[in-house]
Design a protein around this motif. Structure first.
Motif, mmCIF file in Angstrom:
data_model
loop_
_atom_site.group_PDB
_atom_site.id
_atom_site.type_symbol
_atom_site.label_atom_id
_atom_site.label_comp_id
_atom_site.label_asym_id
_atom_site.label_seq_id
_atom_site.Cartn_x
_atom_site.Cartn_y
_atom_site.Cartn_z
ATOM 1 N N LEU A 1 13.764 -0.760 1.160
ATOM 2 C CA LEU A 1 15.078 -0.936 0.542
ATOM 3 C C LEU A 1 16.097 0.083 1.039
ATOM 4 N N GLN B 1 6.189 1.289 0.195
ATOM 5 C CA GLN B 1 6.356 -0.146 -0.001
ATOM 6 C C GLN B 1 7.666 -0.528 -0.683
ATOM 7 N N ILE B 2 8.331 0.425 -1.337
ATOM 8 C CA ILE B 2 9.595 0.118 -2.026
ATOM 9 C C ILE B 2 10.753 0.916 -1.443
ATOM 10 N N THR B 3 10.599 2.249 -1.417
ATOM 11 C CA THR B 3 11.725 3.103 -1.014
ATOM 12 C C THR B 3 12.139 2.860 0.429
ATOM 13 N N ARG C 1 8.855 -3.922 7.624
ATOM 14 C CA ARG C 1 8.550 -3.204 6.385
ATOM 15 C C ARG C 1 8.858 -4.069 5.158
ATOM 16 N N ILE C 2 9.922 -4.909 5.237
ATOM 17 C CA ILE C 2 10.310 -5.729 4.090
ATOM 18 C C ILE C 2 9.305 -6.853 3.872
ATOM 19 N N HIS D 1 5.668 -1.234 -10.236
ATOM 20 C CA HIS D 1 4.691 -0.888 -9.212
ATOM 21 C C HIS D 1 3.667 0.102 -9.741
ATOM 22 N N LEU E 1 11.678 -1.267 -10.500
ATOM 23 C CA LEU E 1 10.743 -1.593 -9.432
ATOM 24 C C LEU E 1 9.606 -0.583 -9.367
ATOM 25 N N TYR E 2 9.947 0.693 -9.525
ATOM 26 C CA TYR E 2 8.919 1.732 -9.486
ATOM 27 C C TYR E 2 8.010 1.658 -10.721
ATOM 28 N N ILE F 1 18.585 1.640 -5.785
ATOM 29 C CA ILE F 1 17.269 1.048 -6.041
ATOM 30 C C ILE F 1 16.971 1.120 -7.538
ATOM 31 N N GLN G 1 2.414 5.091 -2.211
ATOM 32 C CA GLN G 1 2.516 3.655 -1.993
ATOM 33 C C GLN G 1 3.873 3.125 -2.428
ATOM 34 N N SER G 2 4.405 3.652 -3.507
ATOM 35 C CA SER G 2 5.750 3.245 -3.948
ATOM 36 C C SER G 2 6.799 3.642 -2.928
#
Length: 301
Positions: A215, A210-212, A299-300, A197, A193-194, A189, A206-207
């Motif tokens: 992915l 919504q991201i970890t 989730r994606i 964000h 992106l983090y 990853i 939230q990161s």
């Protein structure tokens, strides 16, 4: 057909040719035992009296319907599998998040973290059996020194406590495997992106949500399915620690099959147990895969 399609067709043909030996080997190693077990499940056989196999149709499967010991071992297997997989996934994800951070000696910590998975399972079983020993075990010694108990607890002699003990031992051994798989996913990853964000005002939670998690969902799926199948077929750890006791409280399906075939020489019924267990495992893995994929897609998007 244009040149690109021709080249692609040749590459696919070459790939199949290269894969053919491995596929034939897998078919022989895995396919033949399954077919053999399915065939044997329609016969009664008792090598102790040197009788020839006798065709019995579906009698072995009908016998299984009323076999309370089988259903109890299946229930025990389900409890063990769901408990260990859930705990290993949660702990493995936490460890992976820690190991993904930058800190001094991270390489050494990562190496140490994988050691429990590399150790032989039988050796781990012996070690944990001594740890939970009611007279000389480390667990009772710590609890006595802290004043939490007055006398030693017979961990492996009580049904519920014995199940807890084998779950703890399995989680300790196999959580590093989950953490390494998830760590590989975390490292893929991009940090950008983090950062983006964070600039938008997102919190670390939230990161993560919504991201970890989205992915990391492919690695979570692979780790969960692999451990689910392995936990469902557990044998050596429980065999060494409790032998299925006390009173069958930790007897999983694999131990029951082993006892049926090796102790009672009931090969036909043992083969029927193998076939049914195999079909149940395939069904459970397929359902779990579909549920996890649906969760990942949600989730994606």
């Amino acid at each position: 057909m244009n040149t690109k399609q021709t080249i692609r067709s040749q590459e696919q043909r070459t790939a199949w040719i290269l894969l053919l030996p491995a596929m034939l080997l897998l078919l022989f190693v895995f396919g033949y035992p399954i077919v053999r077990a399915f065939w044997l499940s329609f016969f009664t056989q008792n090598l102790g009296t040197k009788l020839q196999p006798v065709f019995c149709g579906f009698s072995n499967y009908l016998r299984m319907v009323g076999d309370g010991r089988f259903w109890e071992s299946l229930r025990t297997t389900t409890v063990f599998t769901l408990s260990t997989v859930l705990l290993e996934l949660l702990l493995g994800l936490g460890i992976a998040l820690v190991l993904n951070k930058q800190f001094f000696g991270r390489g050494g910590v990562r190496t140490i973290a994988i050691l429990p998975w590399a150790l032989p399972t039988a050796l781990i079983g012996i070690a944990w059996a001594w740890i939970f020993n009611d007279q000389f075990g480390v667990v009772n010694d710590i609890l006595l020194r802290l004043g939490l108990i007055q006398t030693g607890i017979n961990w492996l002699g009580e049904p519920t406590l014995a199940m807890i003990a084998v779950i703890v031992a399995d989680v300790w051994k196999t959580t590093p495997f989950i953490s390494i798989l998830l760590l590989a996913g975390l490292q893929s990853i991009s940090p950008d992106l983090y950062e983006a964000h964070l600039m938008d005002g997102a919190t670390p939670w939230q990161s993560f949500y919504q991201i970890t998690l989205p992915l990391l969902s492919p690695q979570i799926l692979i780790a969960t399915l692999f451990r689910f199948a392995q936990s469902f077929g557990v044998f050596d750890l429980i065999s060494v620690m409790t032998g299925g006791g006390p009173g069958g409280a930790t007897e999983v399906v694999s131990l029951y099959i082993y006892s049926t075939v090796m102790r009672y020489l009931d090969f036909g019924y043992g083969a029927a147990l193998v076939v049914v267990t195999f079909l149940l495992l395939i069904t459970a893995v397929a359902i779990a895969s579909l549920l996890l994929k649906k969760f990942s897609v949600k989730r994606i998007y």
